[in-house]
Design a protein around this motif. Structure first.
Motif, PDB file in Angstrom:
ATOM      1  N   THR A  53      22.378  24.305 -62.956  1.00 11.96           N
ATOM      2  CA  THR A  53      21.791  23.157 -63.131  1.00 11.96           C
ATOM      3  C   THR A  53      22.169  22.364 -64.558  1.00 11.96           C
ATOM      4  OG1 THR A  53      20.433  23.582 -61.240  1.00 11.96           O
ATOM      5  CG2 THR A  53      19.651  21.644 -62.713  1.00 11.96           C
ATOM      6  N   THR A  54      20.996  22.700 -65.495  1.00 10.90           N
ATOM      7  CA  THR A  54      21.051  22.761 -66.974  1.00 10.90           C
ATOM      8  C   THR A  54      23.015  22.814 -67.406  1.00 10.90           C
ATOM      9  OG1 THR A  54      18.744  23.139 -66.860  1.00 10.90           O
ATOM     10  CG2 THR A  54      20.495  23.475 -69.232  1.00 10.90           C
ATOM     11  N   VAL A 109      18.339  31.994 -62.463  1.00  7.28           N
ATOM     12  CA  VAL A 109      19.915  31.772 -62.627  1.00  7.28           C
ATOM     13  C   VAL A 109      20.339  30.100 -61.944  1.00  7.28           C
ATOM     14  CG1 VAL A 109      22.408  32.297 -60.968  1.00  7.28           C
ATOM     15  CG2 VAL A 109      20.318  33.890 -62.410  1.00  7.28           C
ATOM     16  N   THR A 110      19.664  29.634 -61.392  1.00  7.92           N
ATOM     17  CA  THR A 110      19.874  28.379 -60.435  1.00  7.92           C
ATOM     18  C   THR A 110      19.133  27.043 -61.557  1.00  7.92           C
ATOM     19  OG1 THR A 110      17.377  28.029 -59.730  1.00  7.92           O
ATOM     20  CG2 THR A 110      19.559  29.043 -58.780  1.00  7.92           C
ATOM     21  N   LEU A 122      25.325  21.821 -65.799  1.00  8.53           N
ATOM     22  CA  LEU A 122      25.834  20.533 -64.718  1.00  8.53           C
ATOM     23  C   LEU A 122      25.293  19.253 -65.482  1.00  8.53           C
ATOM     24  CD1 LEU A 122      26.235  21.794 -61.726  1.00  8.53           C
ATOM     25  CD2 LEU A 122      27.888  22.163 -63.216  1.00  8.53           C
ATOM     26  N   VAL A 123      24.229  18.802 -66.183  1.00  8.69           N
ATOM     27  CA  VAL A 123      23.213  17.670 -65.860  1.00  8.69           C
ATOM     28  C   VAL A 123      23.050  17.669 -67.287  1.00  8.69           C
ATOM     29  CG1 VAL A 123      21.109  16.446 -65.395  1.00  8.69           C
ATOM     30  CG2 VAL A 123      21.673  18.054 -63.579  1.00  8.69           C
ATOM     31  N   HIS A 124      22.970  18.539 -68.395  1.00  8.41           N
ATOM     32  CA  HIS A 124      23.154  18.417 -69.445  1.00  8.41           C
ATOM     33  C   HIS A 124      21.978  17.888 -70.836  1.00  8.41           C
ATOM     34  CE1 HIS A 124      26.933  20.362 -71.042  1.00  8.41           C
ATOM     35  NE2 HIS A 124      26.971  20.258 -69.622  1.00  8.41           N
ATOM     36  N   ARG A 125      19.999  17.524 -69.787  1.00  8.54           N
ATOM     37  CA  ARG A 125      19.515  17.203 -70.458  1.00  8.54           C
ATOM     38  C   ARG A 125      17.931  18.155 -70.507  1.00  8.54           C
ATOM     39  NH1 ARG A 125      16.596  13.742 -65.259  1.00  8.54           N
ATOM     40  NH2 ARG A 125      15.861  15.985 -65.303  1.00  8.54           N
ATOM     41  N   HIS A 126      17.925  17.601 -71.779  1.00 14.01           N
ATOM     42  CA  HIS A 126      16.844  18.860 -73.051  1.00 14.01           C
ATOM     43  C   HIS A 126      16.219  17.236 -73.232  1.00 14.01           C
ATOM     44  CE1 HIS A 126      15.371  20.880 -75.758  1.00 14.01           C
ATOM     45  NE2 HIS A 126      15.661  22.030 -75.045  1.00 14.01           N
ATOM     46  N   SER A 127      15.093  17.400 -73.615  1.00 15.17           N
ATOM     47  CA  SER A 127      14.052  16.420 -74.818  1.00 15.17           C
ATOM     48  C   SER A 127      14.338  16.420 -76.087  1.00 15.17           C
ATOM     49  CB  SER A 127      12.938  16.552 -74.006  1.00 15.17           C
ATOM     50  OG  SER A 127      12.087  18.138 -74.597  1.00 15.17           O
ATOM     51  N   GLY A 128      14.590  16.871 -76.477  1.00 15.57           N
ATOM     52  CA  GLY A 128      14.990  17.748 -77.946  1.00 15.57           C
ATOM     53  C   GLY A 128      14.032  18.254 -78.520  1.00 15.57           C
ATOM     54  N   ASN A 129      12.914  18.079 -78.094  1.00 18.19           N
ATOM     55  CA  ASN A 129      11.779  19.009 -78.369  1.00 18.19           C
ATOM     56  C   ASN A 129      11.684  19.969 -78.707  1.00 18.19           C
ATOM     57  OD1 ASN A 129       9.280  19.340 -80.318  1.00 18.19           O
ATOM     58  ND2 ASN A 129       7.744  17.853 -78.607  1.00 18.19           N
ATOM     59  N   TYR A 130      12.272  20.739 -80.430  1.00 14.21           N
ATOM     60  CA  TYR A 130      12.485  22.341 -80.086  1.00 14.21           C
ATOM     61  C   TYR A 130      11.603  23.081 -81.259  1.00 14.21           C
ATOM     62  CZ  TYR A 130      17.536  21.320 -79.054  1.00 14.21           C
ATOM     63  OH  TYR A 130      18.276  20.339 -78.118  1.00 14.21           O
ATOM     64  N   TRP A 133      24.489  26.137 -74.020  1.00 13.29           N
ATOM     65  CA  TRP A 133      24.132  27.214 -74.631  1.00 13.29           C
ATOM     66  C   TRP A 133      23.041  27.402 -73.915  1.00 13.29           C
ATOM     67  CZ3 TRP A 133      27.982  29.898 -76.781  1.00 13.29           C
ATOM     68  CH2 TRP A 133      28.751  28.897 -76.953  1.00 13.29           C
ATOM     69  N   ASP A 134      21.389  26.429 -73.780  1.00 12.32           N
ATOM     70  CA  ASP A 134      20.673  26.668 -72.801  1.00 12.32           C
ATOM     71  C   ASP A 134      20.654  27.204 -71.931  1.00 12.32           C
ATOM     72  OD1 ASP A 134      17.508  26.890 -73.260  1.00 12.32           O
ATOM     73  OD2 ASP A 134      17.778  24.764 -72.239  1.00 12.32           O
ATOM     74  N   GLY A 135      21.728  26.771 -70.730  1.00  9.05           N
ATOM     75  CA  GLY A 135      21.459  27.098 -69.700  1.00  9.05           C
ATOM     76  C   GLY A 135      22.554  28.348 -69.464  1.00  9.05           C
ATOM     77  N   VAL A 136      23.137  28.789 -70.682  1.00 11.76           N
ATOM     78  CA  VAL A 136      24.256  30.119 -70.508  1.00 11.76           C
ATOM     79  C   VAL A 136      22.633  30.665 -70.441  1.00 11.76           C
ATOM     80  CG1 VAL A 136      25.436  31.545 -71.812  1.00 11.76           C
ATOM     81  CG2 VAL A 136      26.223  29.239 -70.690  1.00 11.76           C
ATOM     82  N   ALA A 137      22.115  31.229 -71.141  1.00  7.22           N
ATOM     83  CA  ALA A 137      21.119  31.437 -71.586  1.00  7.22           C
ATOM     84  C   ALA A 137      20.130  31.965 -70.830  1.00  7.22           C
ATOM     85  CB  ALA A 137      19.935  30.752 -73.195  1.00  7.22           C
ATOM     86  N   SER A 138      19.364  31.085 -69.877  1.00  7.64           N
ATOM     87  CA  SER A 138      18.832  31.639 -68.670  1.00  7.64           C
ATOM     88  C   SER A 138      19.302  31.443 -67.953  1.00  7.64           C
ATOM     89  CB  SER A 138      18.582  29.593 -68.230  1.00  7.64           C
ATOM     90  OG  SER A 138      18.365  29.800 -67.018  1.00  7.64           O
ATOM     91  N   ILE A 139      20.920  31.630 -67.623  1.00  6.20           N
ATOM     92  CA  ILE A 139      21.703  32.722 -66.878  1.00  6.20           C
ATOM     93  C   ILE A 139      21.551  33.883 -67.153  1.00  6.20           C
ATOM     94  CG2 ILE A 139      23.731  33.166 -65.548  1.00  6.20           C
ATOM     95  CD1 ILE A 139      24.916  29.912 -66.013  1.00  6.20           C
TER      96      ILE A 139
END
Length: 335
Positions: free
Chosen positions: A107-108, A102-103, A110-118, A198-204
């Motif tokens: 954070t994701t 959840v945390t 709010l920050v929106h950071r991803h390396s792009g390697n999917y 979307w990545d952050g929502v999935a994590s939550i």
């Protein structure tokens, strides 16, 4: 102990070991993928698998500690200790797995950071899904086998069983598969839209899933620690077996308790025939124990207390444990 009696415990050990080995391998793969890709959902899934691996270790400890034989200080055995370790396992899932997911998801967002390697995320998710499916399949086989033994449905067995290890493995592996689908959906949407929300929502969502599983397991283990009775159907069958004994007039009080996953205590106040001799009462008590343990090998202790019949009493029991509500639990054979 006969092979039939030993089988459920040994099978539970095997189920826990298989699940633990699978989760450990998956946790390492997810962690590497999460660090390379920077995906919050992948890192949350790594935390999920680490929590599951630690849970399997605690469940293995629960099986080993709870199976110790009775001694002078613990005459009823150590069965309830298995519920203590299983409760610890649920709490670890609650704190470590769900808390991190959840945390980190927040954070994701709010920050929106991803390396792009999917690509590595997709590969690890696919391989993890296959491995988790194998682990879940073993748990499902055990659930089906045990539900047939108790003559009930797999769903009811899972809801009411006192074997918290197989229940925990089944729920955790099921949650793991759902979590992988959520992670895959989050990564895919982030990949397609370029928006890391979307990545952050999935994590939550993965964290909330873990919270749900941890809550179910914690509540179940607390109920068993407090001292839960056997299922209503089993209680009625125990009462009928006792009432069929030739020297028994009626069952005044019948109490049962689940001492461990495979240990049940039965205590009853019994009105014997007035003409019954001491020797006949002793023989009846021995026969009661033989019949009950023959029908339910999990019954480990049977205590019968001769009681004087009440004025105007009939042949039915005056007082037994109250019928549990449909959601109260108690064991796999409830109807």
């Amino acid at each position: 102990m006969s092979e039939a009696e030993a089988r459920p415990e040994s099978e539970s050990v095997g189920t826990v070991v298989v699940a633990g080995a699978a989760n450990l391998a998956i946790a390492v793969a997810k962690l590497i993928a999460g660090l390379i890709s920077g995906s919050a959902a992948m890192l949350s899934e790594a935390a999920h698998s680490v929590a599951d691996t630690t849970t399997e270790v605690l469940l293995f400890q629960a099986l080993r500690r709870g199976a110790r034989p009775a001694d002078q200080r613990h005459p009823f055995g150590y069965g309830k200790e298995s519920y203590v370790w299983a409760f610890f396992a649920a709490m670890f899932t609650f704190v470590a797995g769900a808390g991190f997911a959840v945390t980190h998801g927040v954070t994701t967002i709010l920050v929106h950071r991803h390396s792009g390697n999917y690509l590595i995320s997709y590969i690890v998710l696919a391989v993890s899904f296959v491995i988790e499916s194998v682990s879940l399949a073993r748990a499902v086989r055990q659930v089906r086998r045990e539900s047939r033994r108790w003559q009930t449905t797999p769903r009811r067995f899972l809801r009411l069983t006192a074997d918290t290890t197989v229940k925990a493995v089944f729920l955790e592996d099921s949650a793991a598969l759902i979590g992988l689908l959520l992670a895959g959906l989050g990564v895919s949407l982030s990949h397609a839209t370029g928006d890391e929300v979307w990545d952050g929502v999935a994590s939550i969502l993965i964290g909330l899933l873990l919270l749900t599983v941890a809550g179910i397991l914690a509540a179940n283990n607390l109920s068993l620690l407090v001292g839960r009775s056997v299922p209503e159907r089993v209680r009625r069958e125990i009462e009928r077996e006792l009432a069929r004994l030739p020297e028994v007039e009626r069952i005044d009080t019948l109490l049962t308790m689940q001492l461990g996953p495979d240990d049940i205590l039965v205590a009853a106040k019994v009105d014997f025939r007035d003409e019954a001799t001491g020797a006949e009462i002793e023989a009846t008590a021995d026969e009661a124990e033989r019949r009950l343990t023959g029908r339910y090998p999990e019954i480990r202790f049977v205590f019968l207390d001769p009681t004087r019949s009440l004025p105007g009493a009939s042949g039915s029991a005056r007082h037994t444990q109250a019928r549990p509500s449909p959601d109260a639990g108690g064991g796999p054979a409830s109807t």
